[in-house]
Design a protein around this motif. Structure first.
Motif, mmCIF file in Angstrom:
data_model
loop_
_atom_site.group_PDB
_atom_site.id
_atom_site.type_symbol
_atom_site.label_atom_id
_atom_site.label_comp_id
_atom_site.label_asym_id
_atom_site.label_seq_id
_atom_site.Cartn_x
_atom_site.Cartn_y
_atom_site.Cartn_z
ATOM 1 N N ILE A 102 0.411 -15.809 -3.418
ATOM 2 C CA ILE A 102 -0.108 -16.246 -2.082
ATOM 3 C C ILE A 102 -1.605 -16.475 -2.125
ATOM 4 O O ILE A 102 -2.338 -15.455 -2.388
ATOM 5 N N ASP A 103 -1.930 -17.488 -1.382
ATOM 6 C CA ASP A 103 -3.455 -17.830 -1.401
ATOM 7 C C ASP A 103 -3.670 -17.393 0.275
ATOM 8 O O ASP A 103 -3.066 -18.460 0.757
ATOM 9 N N LEU A 104 -4.516 -16.505 0.626
ATOM 10 C CA LEU A 104 -4.652 -15.946 2.004
ATOM 11 C C LEU A 104 -5.819 -16.993 2.507
ATOM 12 O O LEU A 104 -6.773 -16.904 2.066
ATOM 13 N N LEU A 105 -5.581 -17.832 3.571
ATOM 14 C CA LEU A 105 -6.593 -18.719 4.053
ATOM 15 C C LEU A 105 -6.988 -18.267 5.274
ATOM 16 O O LEU A 105 -7.937 -18.679 5.875
ATOM 17 N N SER A 106 -6.395 -17.070 5.893
ATOM 18 C CA SER A 106 -7.224 -16.500 6.984
ATOM 19 C C SER A 106 -7.162 -15.029 6.801
ATOM 20 O O SER A 106 -6.089 -14.533 6.104
ATOM 21 N N GLY A 107 -7.745 -14.165 7.566
ATOM 22 C CA GLY A 107 -7.531 -12.554 7.207
ATOM 23 C C GLY A 107 -7.003 -12.089 8.782
ATOM 24 O O GLY A 107 -7.814 -11.218 9.153
ATOM 25 N N ARG A 108 -5.683 -11.976 8.876
ATOM 26 C CA ARG A 108 -5.500 -11.617 10.103
ATOM 27 C C ARG A 108 -4.666 -10.104 9.897
ATOM 28 O O ARG A 108 -4.190 -9.970 8.608
ATOM 29 N N HIS A 109 -4.569 -9.183 10.764
ATOM 30 C CA HIS A 109 -3.995 -8.036 10.815
ATOM 31 C C HIS A 109 -2.305 -8.242 10.262
ATOM 32 O O HIS A 109 -1.507 -8.923 10.843
ATOM 33 N N HIS A 110 -2.003 -7.606 9.089
ATOM 34 C CA HIS A 110 -0.630 -7.608 8.524
ATOM 35 C C HIS A 110 -0.293 -9.038 8.462
ATOM 36 O O HIS A 110 1.084 -9.365 8.518
ATOM 37 N N GLN A 111 -1.074 -9.897 7.875
ATOM 38 C CA GLN A 111 -0.627 -11.237 8.193
ATOM 39 C C GLN A 111 0.420 -11.798 7.088
ATOM 40 O O GLN A 111 1.315 -12.266 7.432
ATOM 41 N N ILE A 112 0.013 -11.271 5.844
ATOM 42 C CA ILE A 112 1.266 -11.674 4.836
ATOM 43 C C ILE A 112 2.662 -11.172 5.152
ATOM 44 O O ILE A 112 3.613 -11.819 5.150
ATOM 45 N N ARG A 113 2.591 -9.751 5.664
ATOM 46 C CA ARG A 113 3.753 -9.126 5.619
ATOM 47 C C ARG A 113 4.587 -9.628 7.151
ATOM 48 O O ARG A 113 5.880 -9.904 7.072
ATOM 49 N N ALA A 114 3.781 -10.145 8.060
ATOM 50 C CA ALA A 114 4.556 -10.788 9.232
ATOM 51 C C ALA A 114 4.829 -12.086 8.965
ATOM 52 O O ALA A 114 5.893 -12.632 9.439
ATOM 53 N N GLN A 115 4.002 -12.609 8.310
ATOM 54 C CA GLN A 115 4.430 -14.063 7.997
ATOM 55 C C GLN A 115 5.639 -14.674 7.231
ATOM 56 O O GLN A 115 6.591 -15.359 7.303
ATOM 57 N N LEU A 116 5.896 -13.708 6.014
ATOM 58 C CA LEU A 116 6.966 -13.559 5.307
ATOM 59 C C LEU A 116 8.252 -13.250 5.954
ATOM 60 O O LEU A 116 9.358 -13.640 5.963
ATOM 61 N N ASN A 117 8.003 -12.099 6.942
ATOM 62 C CA ASN A 117 9.126 -11.668 7.602
ATOM 63 C C ASN A 117 9.886 -12.824 8.525
ATOM 64 O O ASN A 117 10.736 -13.024 8.719
ATOM 65 N N ALA A 118 8.549 -13.346 9.082
ATOM 66 C CA ALA A 118 8.951 -14.712 9.968
ATOM 67 C C ALA A 118 9.694 -15.777 9.414
ATOM 68 O O ALA A 118 10.695 -16.212 10.191
ATOM 69 N N ILE A 119 9.748 -15.954 8.010
ATOM 70 C CA ILE A 119 10.571 -16.919 7.395
ATOM 71 C C ILE A 119 11.745 -16.290 6.946
ATOM 72 O O ILE A 119 12.387 -16.966 6.046
ATOM 73 N N GLY A 120 12.039 -14.920 7.211
ATOM 74 C CA GLY A 120 13.266 -14.303 6.398
ATOM 75 C C GLY A 120 13.040 -13.955 5.076
ATOM 76 O O GLY A 120 14.212 -13.553 4.413
ATOM 77 N N SER A 121 11.777 -13.661 4.645
ATOM 78 C CA SER A 121 11.623 -13.184 3.250
ATOM 79 C C SER A 121 10.622 -11.940 3.293
ATOM 80 O O SER A 121 9.538 -12.047 2.737
ATOM 81 N N PRO A 122 11.179 -10.947 4.011
ATOM 82 C CA PRO A 122 10.210 -9.743 4.001
ATOM 83 C C PRO A 122 10.089 -8.909 2.661
ATOM 84 O O PRO A 122 10.842 -9.291 1.758
ATOM 85 N N ILE A 123 8.550 -8.288 2.742
ATOM 86 C CA ILE A 123 8.208 -7.815 1.404
ATOM 87 C C ILE A 123 9.223 -6.644 0.798
ATOM 88 O O ILE A 123 9.362 -5.705 1.884
ATOM 89 N N LYS A 124 9.522 -6.393 -0.395
ATOM 90 C CA LYS A 124 10.328 -5.363 -0.684
ATOM 91 C C LYS A 124 9.577 -3.951 -0.238
ATOM 92 O O LYS A 124 8.480 -3.817 -0.504
ATOM 93 N N GLY A 125 10.334 -3.237 0.329
ATOM 94 C CA GLY A 125 9.847 -1.827 0.571
ATOM 95 C C GLY A 125 9.317 -1.719 2.091
ATOM 96 O O GLY A 125 8.947 -0.925 2.658
ATOM 97 N N ASP A 126 9.191 -3.075 2.735
ATOM 98 C CA ASP A 126 8.356 -3.098 3.926
ATOM 99 C C ASP A 126 9.247 -3.131 5.232
ATOM 100 O O ASP A 126 9.591 -4.087 5.901
#
Length: 229
Positions: free
Chosen positions: A148-172
């Motif tokens: 993942i290349d992060l293009l903006s730095g928002r609160h819990h961004q990667i975690r929230a965005q992956l969850n939004a597409i149905g691919s939450p991070i293992k353990g999260d």
């Protein structure tokens, strides 16, 4: 067996900057738990006052930059504001995204009480635009590794965005994964940071070794991951 010291996790240091490989579970700065935090650990190592340049989430691991001078802090803050700093993460997910590579854009709304961000497809009041690029780089029988290349730095961004597409991070479990990891970590690792040195202007890349855990190490071999700069 060698007992790990603070110095073992220093990835890069000079008169301006220290980069540290944060273990999962350690907060970058003090929080309401009052637990030991990375800033105090690195301050003790540097034997001087230092400043956090950016943060990564407590249950995640990987590279964190600290500034040893006010000039370095200002220069690195400017690079973050102008988005010239490149941050690359690795994330392990159970559910393979529909596309092997994509750009995700959402609008994140932070819930302060729950310390959680919700990703919306369209802009809503008080939301902040969040963008990242991901690509699938390896798979096991049960899990998939995303770069993942992060293009903006928002609160819990990667975690929230992956969850939004149905691919939450293992353990999260906060963001949709069914079971937590035994050590309460999540499989999110801040792998690489590239920045211009505040004095020389030369491009520097810091690489954080991947956690010494079986699934991570499977993917190190499978994807032939770079483990040092």
């Amino acid at each position: 067996m060698h007992e790990e010291t603070i110095g073992d996790r220093i990835l890069y240091k000079n008169n301006q900057i220290i980069a540290y490989n944060k273990p999962a579970g350690l907060p970058v700065q003090s929080d309401k738990t009052g637990d030991q935090n990375l800033l105090n650990i690195v301050k003790a190592f540097a034997k001087k006052s230092i400043d956090v340049v950016h943060r990564i989430d407590r249950p995640a691991s990987g590279v964190v930059l600290f500034a040893k001078t006010s000039g370095a802090l200002a220069a690195l803050n400017l690079q973050f504001q102008e988005r010239t700093i490149q941050k690359t993460y690795l994330a392990v997910v159970k559910n393979k995204p529909l596309k092997d590579a994509d750009t995700l854009t959402h609008f994140l709304l932070k819930n302060e009480k729950q310390n959680r961000s919700v990703a919306y497809d369209k802009e809503i009041a008080h939301s902040k635009k969040a963008t990242l690029n991901y690509k699938l780089i390896a798979s096991s029988d049960n899990y998939h590794l995303l770069e993942i290349d992060l293009l903006s730095g928002r609160h819990h961004q990667i975690r929230a965005q992956l969850n939004a597409i149905g691919s939450p991070i293992k353990g999260d479990v906060k963001y949709g994964f069914r079971r937590g990891n035994p050590d309460r970590s999540i499989h999110l690792h801040a792998w690489k940071v590239s920045f211009k040195h505040p004095v020389s202007g030369e491009l520097e890349t810091v690489v954080a070794p991947i956690p010494d855990e079986s699934l991570w190490q499977f993917f190190v071999k499978e994807a032939k991951l770079e483990t040092k700069a």
